[in-house]
Write an enzyme that holds these catalytic residues in place. Structure first.
Site, PDB file in Angstrom:
ATOM      1  N   ARG A 257       0.832  -1.201   0.000  1.00  0.00           N
ATOM      2  CA  ARG A 257       0.000   0.000   0.000  1.00  0.00           C
ATOM      3  C   ARG A 257       0.872   1.259   0.000  1.00  0.00           C
ATOM      4  O   ARG A 257       0.664   2.193  -0.767  1.00  0.00           O
ATOM      5  CB  ARG A 257      -0.933  -0.026   1.205  1.00  0.00           C
TER       6      ARG A 257
ATOM      7  N   LYS B 265      -9.793   6.181   4.791  1.00  0.00           N
ATOM      8  CA  LYS B 265      -8.599   5.415   5.140  1.00  0.00           C
ATOM      9  C   LYS B 265      -8.165   5.893   6.508  1.00  0.00           C
ATOM     10  O   LYS B 265      -7.796   7.057   6.697  1.00  0.00           O
ATOM     11  CB  LYS B 265      -7.472   5.649   4.120  1.00  0.00           C
TER      12      LYS B 265
ATOM     13  N   GLY C 174     -22.652  -1.244   7.734  1.00  0.00           N
ATOM     14  CA  GLY C 174     -23.675  -2.148   7.251  1.00  0.00           C
ATOM     15  C   GLY C 174     -24.092  -3.116   8.340  1.00  0.00           C
ATOM     16  O   GLY C 174     -23.534  -3.130   9.443  1.00  0.00           O
TER      17      GLY C 174
ATOM     18  N   SER D 154     -12.957  -5.089   0.634  1.00  0.00           N
ATOM     19  CA  SER D 154     -12.211  -4.840   1.856  1.00  0.00           C
ATOM     20  C   SER D 154     -12.900  -5.516   3.031  1.00  0.00           C
ATOM     21  O   SER D 154     -14.117  -5.395   3.201  1.00  0.00           O
ATOM     22  CB  SER D 154     -12.107  -3.332   2.100  1.00  0.00           C
TER      23      SER D 154
ATOM     24  N   SER E 222     -11.209   1.527   5.587  1.00  0.00           N
ATOM     25  CA  SER E 222     -10.011   0.692   5.615  1.00  0.00           C
ATOM     26  C   SER E 222      -9.024   1.326   6.580  1.00  0.00           C
ATOM     27  O   SER E 222      -9.080   2.528   6.835  1.00  0.00           O
ATOM     28  CB  SER E 222      -9.380   0.591   4.222  1.00  0.00           C
TER      29      SER E 222
ATOM     30  N   ARG F 242     -12.297 -11.887   1.846  1.00  0.00           N
ATOM     31  CA  ARG F 242     -12.071 -11.225   0.553  1.00  0.00           C
ATOM     32  C   ARG F 242     -12.227 -12.189  -0.608  1.00  0.00           C
ATOM     33  O   ARG F 242     -12.786 -11.836  -1.658  1.00  0.00           O
ATOM     34  CB  ARG F 242     -10.690 -10.565   0.552  1.00  0.00           C
TER      35      ARG F 242
END
Length: 346
Positions: free
Chosen positions: A52, A159, A332, A325, A221, A306
């Site tokens: 990343r 993020k 949710g 992710s 994330s 994932r």
């Protein structure tokens, strides 16, 4: 006023930005117009997933060369939201969001707004200061985009930071727990800003505890490559050109094919990008039947998640370039998550 554009680009490895270089060279996008990037790299998605940071560093170097602006300065205003782990059918890729000037009087189109919170030290992760900072950043991003009403927001992507070094003042000495707390606190911040979670209920005690509190419009994330909360808000606002739509729907569980299809139905047209959040159900069962994701000592539960969720969503999309992710705490329904589809209408 601006026109939003979204480009979905593939990569051969985590530092491969040749597709974006070619797009800029061809005039398909101006480097100065790029507002944010969301992508999937092929690392493990864990604390030590440096793919990343590698991608972010390469991206900022490329944009610095094209704009003349210092890479460090670009990194403070262009969110780069990356999720590691392209298990199963998932394909490494990234979405480039740009906004170019174009008059659109009297119209309401999909807008993008961005904001950065102040740095969040380890001692504030999973605590009220992080919740407040994210809520404030969401409101700032909405104002930047011209989104006046919370109900006009389709999705907030964040993020959030993870602890890069142990801190005795942190809520947990377990770095993976801190990652989860960071996602949870950011989700609370989004929920409070949008009115999905009552401000009085967004307490530290409720984080990772009261899963009746969630926002269907939060996608979070976390990672060690960021030190603050980087926020992107998508929603409808006056003055933005029409043409791109965002369809968002919750998933009640990992097998909720109807939920995935509902998101696609809300965004008919050419699919430009897909974002999905999910988690292994904490009860240990899906629709009454036991799953073993949480008890597998060989693979991290998020890698199971994932691979499974990616297959469900990619099958509907017909494309493995799906941002999936794990870690959907307070994003949710419990054990479920959400799906967002960006499409060019008509």
């Amino acid at each position: 006023m601006p026109r939003l554009a979204i480009h979905r680009l593939s990569m051969a490895h985590p530092g491969d930005l040749s597709a974006l270089e070619a797009l800029i060279a061809a005039g398909g996008v101006q480097a100065r117009d790029i507002r944010a990037v969301i992508g999937k790299t092929e690392g493990n998605g864990g604390l030590n997933d440096f793919t990343r940071g590698y991608f972010t560093q390469t991206l900022m170097a490329l944009l610095a060369a094209r704009t003349g602006e210092a890479a460090g300065a670009l990194a403070t205003r262009i969110p780069c939201v990356l999720s590691g782990g392209t298990e199963g059918a998932l394909s490494p890729h990234y979405l480039v969001f740009s906004a170019s000037a174009e008059a659109a009087p009297g119209r309401r189109g999909l807008a993008i707004g961005t904001a950065f919170s102040p740095p969040t030290p380890a001692r504030e992760i999973g605590r009220v200061p992080q919740i407040t900072a994210v809520a404030d950043a969401v409101r700032m991003a909405m104002a930047q985009a011209g989104i006046a009403r919370p109900e006009d927001v389709a999705l907030v992507q964040v993020k959030a930071p993870a602890a890069q070094a142990p801190d005795p003042a942190a809520r947990s000495g377990d770095a993976k727990v801190l990652m989860a707390l960071s996602r949870a606190a950011a989700a609370f911040g989004v929920g409070v800003a949008l009115g999905d979670i009552p401000a009085g209920a967004a307490t530290e005690a409720a984080l990772l505890s009261d899963f009746s509190l969630y926002s269907n419009r939060a996608s979070i994330s976390s990672g060690v490559e960021v030190t603050c909360n980087e926020v992107l808000v998508f929603g409808r606002a006056p003055g933005w050109a029409e043409g791109i739509v965002a369809g968002v729907a919750p998933m009640i569980d990992l097998l909720d094919l109807a939920g995935v299809q509902a998101a696609f139905a809300k965004a008919p047209g050419e699919v430009l990008g897909v974002i999905a959040k999910g988690e292994p159900d904490r009860t240990g069962a899906i629709r009454g039947h036991r799953h073993t994701m949480l008890g597998d000592t060989d693979l991290d539960p998020q890698r199971h998640l994932r691979g499974a969720l990616g297959a469900v969503v990619a099958a509907v999309a017909g494309d493995g370039r799906v941002f999936v992710s794990g870690g959907a705490e307070h994003q949710g329904p419990p054990g479920g998550g959400l799906v967002c589809v960006f499409a060019r209408a008509g």
